[in-house]
Scaffold this active site. Sequence first.
Site, PDB file in Angstrom:
ATOM      1  N   CYS A  46       7.639   1.382   8.264  1.00 17.80           N
ATOM      2  CA  CYS A  46       6.384   0.632   8.134  1.00 17.80           C
ATOM      3  C   CYS A  46       5.193   1.502   7.761  1.00 17.80           C
ATOM      4  O   CYS A  46       4.179   0.988   7.272  1.00 17.80           O
ATOM      5  CB  CYS A  46       6.092  -0.120   9.428  1.00 17.80           C
ATOM      6  SG  CYS A  46       7.462  -1.149   9.992  1.00 17.80           S
ATOM      7  N   HIS A  91      -1.002  -1.892   9.039  1.00 14.29           N
ATOM      8  CA  HIS A  91       0.342  -2.422   8.841  1.00 14.29           C
ATOM      9  C   HIS A  91       0.395  -3.836   9.407  1.00 14.29           C
ATOM     10  O   HIS A  91      -0.019  -4.091  10.540  1.00 14.29           O
ATOM     11  CB  HIS A  91       1.378  -1.536   9.528  1.00 14.29           C
ATOM     12  CG  HIS A  91       2.716  -2.196   9.658  1.00 14.29           C
ATOM     13  ND1 HIS A  91       3.357  -2.802   8.592  1.00 14.29           N
ATOM     14  CD2 HIS A  91       3.521  -2.400  10.744  1.00 14.29           C
ATOM     15  CE1 HIS A  91       4.507  -3.318   9.008  1.00 14.29           C
ATOM     16  NE2 HIS A  91       4.620  -3.097  10.297  1.00 14.29           N
ATOM     17  N   ASN A 110       6.080  -9.686   8.294  1.00 13.55           N
ATOM     18  CA  ASN A 110       6.134  -8.222   8.336  1.00 13.55           C
ATOM     19  C   ASN A 110       7.026  -7.749   7.194  1.00 13.55           C
ATOM     20  O   ASN A 110       8.246  -7.914   7.239  1.00 13.55           O
ATOM     21  CB  ASN A 110       6.683  -7.775   9.690  1.00 13.55           C
ATOM     22  CG  ASN A 110       6.742  -6.262   9.840  1.00 13.55           C
ATOM     23  OD1 ASN A 110       6.711  -5.529   8.854  1.00 13.55           O
ATOM     24  ND2 ASN A 110       6.850  -5.798  11.075  1.00 13.55           N
TER      25      ASN A 110
END
Length: 315
Positions: free
Chosen positions: A113, A241, A271
Amino acid sequence: MNGSRIAAVGHYQPARVLTNEDLAGLVDTSDEWIRSRVGISTRHIAGPDEPVDELAAHAAAKALAAAGLASGDIDLVLVATSTAIDRSPNTAARVATRLGIPSPAAMDVNVVCAGFTHALASADHTVRAGAASRALVIGADKMSDVTDWTDRTTCVLVGDGAGAAVVEACAPGEEPGIGPVLWGSVPEMGRAVRIEGTPPRFAQEGQSVYRWATTQLPPIARRACERAGLAPADLAAVVLHQANLRIIEPLAVKLGAVNAVVARDVAESGNTSAASIPLAFSKLVEQGRISTGDPVLLFGFGGNLSYAGQVVRCP
């Protein structure tokens, strides 16, 4: 060493949209349950014939077009991804092939990530050192390939997509458009976020990640601003993020970026791992929510319990 800047950005998402109602037909969940816990309403899912390098190439092509550049102007391709199926050729080489980029240095960066902000720092350093003149920096992940669609704790989170930036050297006397990176990791907690096994599957210790992100990361993000010579209140935007809203919103508040637009693309994209920051950043630019020259904090965190952040100037 004149520094570097972001010349243009671009993003791409697959056409298929998976809603919370769709997920309720797969696992024991509901729209209310998902929204209340992670703030996500939809996500885009790539088809079996859409590999991660194709997602990356679409985003990169848009960034190149926005910069007014041709494939031959690029001499470095960096792709941040943790979901490439094949080990070789790497994703960066396949993107270069798709775009017809002649003889670039082509490397993948796997920091999950936090991959895009690591790759952006690496491109900045490379351009500053004179080893490249223009770079394509891409974050791309196909999380649907590594998701257990029977596990409601993880399948409600993920989406597929890509975002890209063209990085080039600043002109002599021009202020750098990419600030110093602040990066690191907590390797002893690396198992808190995992993509492992055969076939590989995404898993995480959600409460551990939440506590770490909301308590340990705000001072680190403030230090990234300090390295750029700015206070959080000076920021025009914050692109964290896109893990979930329960992490993004308290982190942004604790950072103290009181005048900033806070990216909340996770609500419609889920995500997307390494894609999440360039995807959200590109959308803010496209929507006109930030202007050329605005200072923007990009801050990635998550897999490996790694983090990396820098202040950039909006292209």
